[in-house]
Scaffold this active site. Sequence first.
Site, mmCIF file in Angstrom:
data_model
loop_
_atom_site.group_PDB
_atom_site.id
_atom_site.type_symbol
_atom_site.label_atom_id
_atom_site.label_comp_id
_atom_site.label_asym_id
_atom_site.label_seq_id
_atom_site.Cartn_x
_atom_site.Cartn_y
_atom_site.Cartn_z
ATOM 1 N N GLU A 119 36.483 29.878 36.892
ATOM 2 C CA GLU A 119 37.535 30.222 37.860
ATOM 3 C C GLU A 119 36.955 30.000 39.261
ATOM 4 O O GLU A 119 36.475 30.911 39.906
ATOM 5 C CB GLU A 119 38.010 31.664 37.678
ATOM 6 C CG GLU A 119 39.258 31.963 38.482
ATOM 7 C CD GLU A 119 39.678 33.417 38.411
ATOM 8 O OE1 GLU A 119 40.810 33.716 38.818
ATOM 9 O OE2 GLU A 119 38.882 34.256 37.959
ATOM 10 N N HIS A 131 37.339 36.629 45.327
ATOM 11 C CA HIS A 131 36.329 35.574 45.260
ATOM 12 C C HIS A 131 35.554 35.449 46.573
ATOM 13 O O HIS A 131 36.087 35.713 47.655
ATOM 14 C CB HIS A 131 36.982 34.241 44.907
ATOM 15 C CG HIS A 131 37.378 34.133 43.478
ATOM 16 N ND1 HIS A 131 36.804 33.237 42.606
ATOM 17 C CD2 HIS A 131 38.288 34.829 42.742
ATOM 18 C CE1 HIS A 131 37.344 33.386 41.406
ATOM 19 N NE2 HIS A 131 38.252 34.340 41.467
ATOM 20 N N HIS A 184 44.579 30.604 42.301
ATOM 21 C CA HIS A 184 43.987 30.843 43.629
ATOM 22 C C HIS A 184 44.389 29.699 44.547
ATOM 23 O O HIS A 184 43.561 29.026 45.168
ATOM 24 C CB HIS A 184 42.477 31.000 43.524
ATOM 25 C CG HIS A 184 42.074 32.296 42.886
ATOM 26 N ND1 HIS A 184 41.953 33.471 43.603
ATOM 27 C CD2 HIS A 184 41.819 32.610 41.599
ATOM 28 C CE1 HIS A 184 41.611 34.451 42.788
ATOM 29 N NE2 HIS A 184 41.535 33.955 41.552
ATOM 30 N N HIS A 205 46.577 33.919 36.102
ATOM 31 C CA HIS A 205 47.140 35.242 36.432
ATOM 32 C C HIS A 205 48.340 35.151 37.380
ATOM 33 O O HIS A 205 48.247 35.374 38.574
ATOM 34 C CB HIS A 205 46.091 36.237 36.916
ATOM 35 C CG HIS A 205 45.094 35.762 37.934
ATOM 36 N ND1 HIS A 205 45.435 35.127 39.097
ATOM 37 C CD2 HIS A 205 43.740 35.878 37.951
ATOM 38 C CE1 HIS A 205 44.348 34.868 39.798
ATOM 39 N NE2 HIS A 205 43.305 35.310 39.115
ATOM 40 N N ASN A 208 49.281 36.700 41.031
ATOM 41 C CA ASN A 208 48.090 37.135 41.755
ATOM 42 C C ASN A 208 47.385 35.947 42.383
ATOM 43 O O ASN A 208 47.145 34.928 41.730
ATOM 44 C CB ASN A 208 47.122 37.866 40.818
ATOM 45 C CG ASN A 208 47.709 39.143 40.261
ATOM 46 O OD1 ASN A 208 47.820 39.309 39.060
ATOM 47 N ND2 ASN A 208 48.105 40.052 41.139
ATOM 48 N N ASP A 237 48.768 45.051 33.171
ATOM 49 C CA ASP A 237 48.171 46.388 33.298
ATOM 50 C C ASP A 237 48.966 47.312 34.208
ATOM 51 O O ASP A 237 48.625 48.490 34.367
ATOM 52 C CB ASP A 237 46.723 46.289 33.785
ATOM 53 C CG ASP A 237 46.586 45.698 35.185
ATOM 54 O OD1 ASP A 237 47.600 45.182 35.718
ATOM 55 O OD2 ASP A 237 45.475 45.745 35.746
ATOM 56 N N GLY A 238 50.034 46.794 34.826
ATOM 57 C CA GLY A 238 50.820 47.617 35.734
ATOM 58 C C GLY A 238 50.184 47.783 37.092
ATOM 59 O O GLY A 238 50.798 48.377 37.991
ATOM 60 N N ASP A 262 41.641 39.674 32.181
ATOM 61 C CA ASP A 262 40.963 39.547 33.476
ATOM 62 C C ASP A 262 39.994 40.720 33.659
ATOM 63 O O ASP A 262 39.762 41.170 34.772
ATOM 64 C CB ASP A 262 41.977 39.492 34.615
ATOM 65 C CG ASP A 262 41.396 38.940 35.911
ATOM 66 O OD1 ASP A 262 40.783 37.874 35.878
ATOM 67 O OD2 ASP A 262 41.553 39.596 36.970
ATOM 68 N N GLY A 290 39.020 42.965 38.985
ATOM 69 C CA GLY A 290 39.476 42.800 37.615
ATOM 70 C C GLY A 290 40.153 44.029 37.055
ATOM 71 O O GLY A 290 40.278 45.070 37.711
#
Length: 361
Positions: A119, A131, A184, A205, A208, A237-238, A262, A290
């Site tokens: 990634e 990152h 990204h 993802h 995000n 995951d909310g 993640d 994460g």
Amino acid sequence: MLNIPNAKFYADDVLQEKQSISIHHGKITSIEKSTADLADEWVLPGLIDLQIYGAGGKLFSAEPTVESLKIIEDDLLKKGTTGFLACMATNSPEVFNACITSAKEYRSSARNLLGLHLEGPFLNPKRLGAHVPAFVRKASLEEIKALLDFGDGVIKMMTIAPELQDDKVIQYLLDHDVVVSLGHSNATFAEATQAYNKGIQTTTHLFNAMSPIHHREPGIPTAFFDHHQAMASIIADGKHVDFEIVKLAHKLAGNRLFLITDAVTPCTTGPYQHIKKDDKFVMPDGTLSGSSLTMLQAIKNCVSHCGINLTEAIKMASQYPAKLIGLENFTGKIETGCQADLLILDVNLNLKNVIFKGALQ
């Protein structure tokens, strides 16, 4: 030889009850009506996570060793993840090389490790999330050739910002069987659509670290939803994505959406220092990093909070990621001839046992 005498599972979206599953030489050899007078046990295909950074207390990039990979494998297998790509976030060439070297060395004895997901570092500086910007750069064809040559087949997936990369770089990755994921990225709707049309298979993802949906600038998510073939991962995951958005994404994308964790693990060294806070991880400056998800919990969240039925949530964690990496005829579903990677759960979907390659773990 192993037998599950009274199984309940989904096949082709149809609930199969009172089934006897026979396993021999690591594969499912037969599925027949059961005569056993036992309580049904839920059986799921083994789960496949295409983006996870660490487990069992080991963050792979912080401790890029064969020993770390073994610990990560052991921990994930106990939790029902029977296949995964170890993910490496943007880092120094030295760390990348150490991770790749360990993966190559471990390859002959690896069990559920399927390879590496890089990634970065070929990302857009405007959409980095957690990152490290110092290592981010544009890829050159020479660098990609050298990277894949050094990887010797262990690099299975790469997240890039396609709007900043030359077409020849993307095509080289695709030509060498690397799954390329748009992520990204600050791509416009048109740029993202063009990237998918060029062959980029998936999206990292969803929502995000990417250009968002806006009523005058539709962004990457709209390009994904509008495409007929592109896939996308999502963190259910909310915290990274609200459950209502996961629900909406699934309604729009259907079988093109799959689950990842993640997930990271606490770490206090190196550029990625993950601190657990309220069931999520953040960097020292508070930036969301994460998750603390497991794949099984992601399935439960989809069912409990996102209005996704159980059979579809299971596919999002098994069959769909298996398809993306070309293993759909080998694992990720419960069919005769498939590798016997199976989870046995109680009525509340709590994990009781893991069968991996036909052996009870």
